[in-house]
Design a protein around this motif. Structure first.
Motif, mmCIF file in Angstrom:
data_model
loop_
_atom_site.group_PDB
_atom_site.id
_atom_site.type_symbol
_atom_site.label_atom_id
_atom_site.label_comp_id
_atom_site.label_asym_id
_atom_site.label_seq_id
_atom_site.Cartn_x
_atom_site.Cartn_y
_atom_site.Cartn_z
ATOM 1 N N ARG A 74 5.834 -8.708 1.653
ATOM 2 C CA ARG A 74 4.943 -10.028 0.845
ATOM 3 C C ARG A 74 4.442 -10.959 1.974
ATOM 4 N N TRP A 77 1.857 -9.288 3.437
ATOM 5 C CA TRP A 77 0.420 -8.894 2.760
ATOM 6 C C TRP A 77 -0.619 -10.307 2.218
ATOM 7 N N PHE A 220 3.662 -3.830 -4.103
ATOM 8 C CA PHE A 220 2.153 -3.922 -3.391
ATOM 9 C C PHE A 220 1.210 -4.111 -4.287
ATOM 10 N N PRO A 259 -4.227 -6.028 -5.602
ATOM 11 C CA PRO A 259 -2.776 -6.725 -4.823
ATOM 12 C C PRO A 259 -2.283 -7.422 -6.011
#
Length: 405
Positions: A74, A77, A220, A259
């Motif tokens: 995370r 991301w 994800f 996302p």
């Protein structure tokens, strides 16, 4: 949200609120696969742009799949998404980033990640109730366990294919009602299932359940999925175990992965659950999602299923999937099950839309459908509310039926 120096149209399919990830190539053979991000009518070569800018995550987004980025977790991301929004809005980055944009119409899209495992759920009360009424008209439509746990089955990871892959009509054993014995042949009741898929990025150790509230730390992204289904093969084989050959021949997924962060504005309360779920299925925050799907058959819209009506959320599905200690791996896919709403035009499969063939759909050319015929094309799309009033687009998952071999 600042405007992009790309001068995007207000209704651009992939605006700054979406920024989905995918894998693309520009050569005829599809050998130069690269990680990309869709923005308007373009695809950004993410690895090349990251190296040009000198981003610390450049090596994580350089490869021919999303696997490495998904496994980074995370914090990475979020870092990549913030960087993308900055690169595409700050004029100071235009000179560096623009050379790495490719026209989306000129690229070939591929399966964006390695599918580690595949689990499909049965999370719509409307769908499950309709199926129960069709197959068990004299009994309660829902099985006794349905409102206590998210029901699912393990599918076949090796036959998950990217949108645009043609689907060969499956063959297998069938036993029509009233027949004394099964026969072998091509499926006569080939169906679609409009679903939403979720892909795991951050793995979990064997033996450690994943709590409902840890959903966003492990998942994800989100995408569209068509769980092609042979209703006649399935009806004969699935007692006493779950689906097998009636489902495993192909599962189509959209090439763009939205996302989870892009869907924060789309989070809503799920329908009331009665009886109250066991503690491991209860979270502190809602994970219902306000997605609106559309199903088109040969270019004609036949359904608009609302994902907000799903009884079980993806966060609850993930918690149930791991509560026995099953581990997560990067690339694990789990799907919602058929998305259906309370109204007839909101049913996400032909089994429901035609009530098992009793009420055929009439297409604009005058032909009728109960189930899919060879040459039929199915396209599923979806949108969701995005940041600051924008719209999040999921692209499409598309497939065409070929004759049995």
């Amino acid at each position: 949200m600042p405007e992009s120096w790309l001068d995007l149209e207000p209704d651009a399919e992939f605006g700054l609120a979406t920024l989905p990830y995918g894998v693309f190539s520009t050569d005829a053979e599809g050998t130069d696969r690269r990680t990309g991000v869709a923005i308007g009518a373009h695809v950004l070569d993410l690895g090349a742009a990251a190296h040009a800018v000198g981003a610390p995550f450049a090596d994580l987004v350089q490869g021919p799949s999303l696997d490495t980025l998904m496994g980074a977790g995370r914090p990475v991301w979020d870092q990549v998404r913030r960087a993308l929004q900055t690169w595409l809005t700050d004029p100071a980055h235009e000179e560096t980033v623009r050379p790495h944009l490719v026209e989306r119409s000129s690229v070939r899209l591929h399966l964006p990640f390695t599918v580690a495992d595949y689990v499909d759920f049965y999370a719509s009360e409307h769908h499950a109730s309709n199926v129960g009424r069709i197959f068990r008209p004299e009994q309660e439509p829902l099985t006794p366990n349905w409102k206590h746990l998210p029901i699912g089955y393990h599918g076949r990871a090796g036959t998950v294919v990217v949108s645009g892959t043609e689907v060969v009509r499956p063959s297998g054993q069938r036993k029509p009602p009233g027949a004394d014995a099964p026969t072998f042949g091509a499926s006569a009741r080939l169906d679609i299932e409009a679903e939403v898929g979720f892909v795991v990025g951050t793995p979990s150790p064997l033996g450690e359940p994943v709590p409902v509230d840890s959903f966003a730390e492990h998942v994800f992204g989100v995408f569209l999925l068509n769980d092609w289904s042979s209703r006649d093969l399935q009806a004969w084989e699935y007692v006493p175990l779950g689906p097998f050959l009636g489902k495993s021949f192909a599962t189509s997924v959209s090439p763009w992965i939205v996302p989870v962060a892009a869907l924060e504005p789309a989070r809503v309360e799920q329908p009331a659950q009665d009886p109250e779920p066991l503690p491991y299925l209860k979270g502190a925050e809602p994970w219902g999602l306000d997605l609106q799907l559309e199903v088109h058959l040969n270019g004609h819209r036949v359904a608009r299923p609302p994902f907000s009506a799903m009884y079980w959320t993806a966060a609850q599905q993930l918690a149930h999937m791991t509560v026995n200690g099953a581990c997560l791996r990067t690339g694990d896919v789990f799907a919602s099950g058929t998305v259906s709403g309370p109204d007839p035009e909101q049913r996400g499969c032909l089994l429901e839309l035609t009530w098992s063939g009793k009420d055929p759909i009439t297409l604009p050319d005058g032909t009728e459908r109960t189930f899919l015929e060879d040459g039929d094309e199915v396209t599923i799309t979806a949108t969701a509310p995005g940041a600051e009033g924008a719209t999040v687009h999921f692209g499409q998952v598309h497939g065409r039926i070929l004759p049995a071999r």
